[in-house]
Design a protein around this motif. Structure first.
Motif, PDB file in Angstrom:
ATOM      1  N   GLU A  34       0.981  -1.159   0.117  1.00 27.28           N
ATOM      2  CA  GLU A  34       0.028   0.069  -0.197  1.00 27.28           C
ATOM      3  C   GLU A  34       0.870   1.195  -0.091  1.00 27.28           C
ATOM      4  N   PRO A  35       0.469   2.205  -0.769  1.00 29.01           N
ATOM      5  CA  PRO A  35       1.227   3.472  -0.749  1.00 29.01           C
ATOM      6  C   PRO A  35       1.329   4.080   0.631  1.00 29.01           C
ATOM      7  N   ALA A  36       2.638   4.542   0.628  1.00 30.94           N
ATOM      8  CA  ALA A  36       3.002   5.115   2.105  1.00 30.94           C
ATOM      9  C   ALA A  36       4.232   6.118   1.936  1.00 30.94           C
ATOM     10  N   ARG A  37       4.616   6.832   2.983  1.00 37.68           N
ATOM     11  CA  ARG A  37       5.559   7.816   3.078  1.00 37.68           C
ATOM     12  C   ARG A  37       6.504   7.848   4.226  1.00 37.68           C
ATOM     13  N   LEU A  38       7.511   8.174   4.052  1.00 38.41           N
ATOM     14  CA  LEU A  38       8.611   8.198   5.175  1.00 38.41           C
ATOM     15  C   LEU A  38       8.974   9.708   5.106  1.00 38.41           C
ATOM     16  N   VAL A  39       8.574  10.435   6.347  1.00 41.60           N
ATOM     17  CA  VAL A  39       8.715  11.768   6.651  1.00 41.60           C
ATOM     18  C   VAL A  39      10.246  11.953   7.320  1.00 41.60           C
ATOM     19  N   GLY A  40      10.979  12.910   7.050  1.00 42.72           N
ATOM     20  CA  GLY A  40      12.197  13.226   7.779  1.00 42.72           C
ATOM     21  C   GLY A  40      13.289  12.669   6.805  1.00 42.72           C
ATOM     22  N   GLY A  58      14.923  17.036  10.086  1.00 42.13           N
ATOM     23  CA  GLY A  58      13.608  16.240   9.906  1.00 42.13           C
ATOM     24  C   GLY A  58      12.965  16.589   8.687  1.00 42.13           C
ATOM     25  N   GLY A  59      13.202  17.390   7.974  1.00 47.51           N
ATOM     26  CA  GLY A  59      12.377  17.735   6.699  1.00 47.51           C
ATOM     27  C   GLY A  59      12.482  16.646   5.652  1.00 47.51           C
ATOM     28  N   GLY A  60      11.612  16.978   4.481  1.00 41.12           N
ATOM     29  CA  GLY A  60      11.604  15.977   3.376  1.00 41.12           C
ATOM     30  C   GLY A  60      10.699  14.887   3.636  1.00 41.12           C
ATOM     31  N   THR A  61      10.135  14.400   2.521  1.00 36.70           N
ATOM     32  CA  THR A  61       9.347  13.240   2.507  1.00 36.70           C
ATOM     33  C   THR A  61       9.807  12.184   1.299  1.00 36.70           C
ATOM     34  N   VAL A  62       9.804  10.912   1.572  1.00 32.20           N
ATOM     35  CA  VAL A  62       9.958   9.903   0.443  1.00 32.20           C
ATOM     36  C   VAL A  62       8.776   9.155   0.406  1.00 32.20           C
ATOM     37  N   TYR A  63       8.477   9.076  -0.897  1.00 31.59           N
ATOM     38  CA  TYR A  63       7.053   8.398  -1.218  1.00 31.59           C
ATOM     39  C   TYR A  63       7.515   7.065  -1.625  1.00 31.59           C
ATOM     40  N   GLY A  64       6.718   5.838  -1.352  1.00 28.74           N
ATOM     41  CA  GLY A  64       6.859   4.643  -1.701  1.00 28.74           C
ATOM     42  C   GLY A  64       5.899   3.976  -1.431  1.00 28.74           C
ATOM     43  N   ASP A  65       6.003   2.554  -0.774  1.00 31.62           N
ATOM     44  CA  ASP A  65       4.945   1.391  -0.577  1.00 31.62           C
ATOM     45  C   ASP A  65       5.331   0.691   0.742  1.00 31.62           C
ATOM     46  N   VAL A 103       6.597   4.997   9.224  1.00 28.20           N
ATOM     47  CA  VAL A 103       6.256   5.316   7.943  1.00 28.20           C
ATOM     48  C   VAL A 103       4.507   5.700   8.188  1.00 28.20           C
ATOM     49  N   ILE A 104       4.115   6.721   7.199  1.00 25.36           N
ATOM     50  CA  ILE A 104       2.562   7.051   7.227  1.00 25.36           C
ATOM     51  C   ILE A 104       1.910   6.191   6.097  1.00 25.36           C
ATOM     52  N   ARG A 105       0.719   5.503   6.473  1.00 30.06           N
ATOM     53  CA  ARG A 105       0.153   5.080   5.389  1.00 30.06           C
ATOM     54  C   ARG A 105      -0.745   6.099   4.703  1.00 30.06           C
ATOM     55  N   ASP A 106      -0.819   6.021   3.373  1.00 25.91           N
ATOM     56  CA  ASP A 106      -1.474   7.243   2.612  1.00 25.91           C
ATOM     57  C   ASP A 106      -3.096   6.901   2.855  1.00 25.91           C
ATOM     58  N   PHE A 107      -3.596   5.733   2.929  1.00 29.61           N
ATOM     59  CA  PHE A 107      -4.946   5.096   3.093  1.00 29.61           C
ATOM     60  C   PHE A 107      -5.692   6.051   4.155  1.00 29.61           C
ATOM     61  N   ASP A 108      -4.944   5.874   5.298  1.00 32.39           N
ATOM     62  CA  ASP A 108      -5.616   6.498   6.660  1.00 32.39           C
ATOM     63  C   ASP A 108      -4.799   7.295   7.313  1.00 32.39           C
ATOM     64  N   GLY A 109      -3.606   7.454   7.054  1.00 30.42           N
ATOM     65  CA  GLY A 109      -2.624   8.371   7.766  1.00 30.42           C
ATOM     66  C   GLY A 109      -2.091   7.759   9.114  1.00 30.42           C
TER      67      GLY A 109
END
Length: 144
Positions: A34-40, A58-65, A103-109
């Motif tokens: 599932e889509p997710a993101r890594l913050v920092g 702590g800035g930046g975001t990487v998008y992935g699964d 990591v943060i799930r895109d679906f529900d945060g």
């Protein structure tokens, strides 16, 4: 030897769906992807694959699964991914380190603890000094 916890994996490069290593390593071995993101963290271009580099501020975001392995596949998958990423615990020659991060799930945060392969410290220092940043943080939409 300490056993690693059975965490899901956060993949952001060649292991994502549609990328060259996805089918070879993940097809049939996962329960969910599932889509997710890594913050920092930020993403740098490598020789055919990306590197996530944690940001000190702590800035930046990487998008992935976020990939959850089938229980019966977990040990073999963990070993295969460690080999792919050329990761060995405490080896100073590592290109990547495998670390547990939220990591943060895109679906529900929701936040989920997952294994992430990030650039090893020596590689991260080189990338910060001379690397090509992928501004979007998304390997799938990187400029050609």
């Amino acid at each position: 030897m300490t056993l690693s916890p059975r965490l899901p994996f956060f993949v952001y490069g060649t292991l994502r769906p549609g990328e060259p290593n996805h089918d070879h390593f993940l097809r049939g071995r996962t329960l969910t992807e599932e889509p997710a993101r890594l913050v920092g963290a930020v993403l740098y271009d490598g020789p055919g694959y990306p590197y996530a580099v944690e940001e000190r501020d702590g800035g930046g975001t990487v998008y992935g699964d976020l990939v959850t392995a089938r229980p019966e596949e977990y040990p073999a998958l963990l070993a295969a991914l460690d080999r792919l990423e050329e990761y060995a615990p405490d080896d100073p020659r590592n290109l990547y380190d495998r670390i547990a991060r939220q990591v943060i799930r895109d679906f529900d945060g929701t936040a989920v603890q997952a294994w992430v392969y990030v650039a090893a410290p020596s590689v991260a220092a080189r990338l910060r000094a001379h690397g090509r940043l992928i501004e979007s943080g998304d390997w799938a939409i990187r400029p050609g």
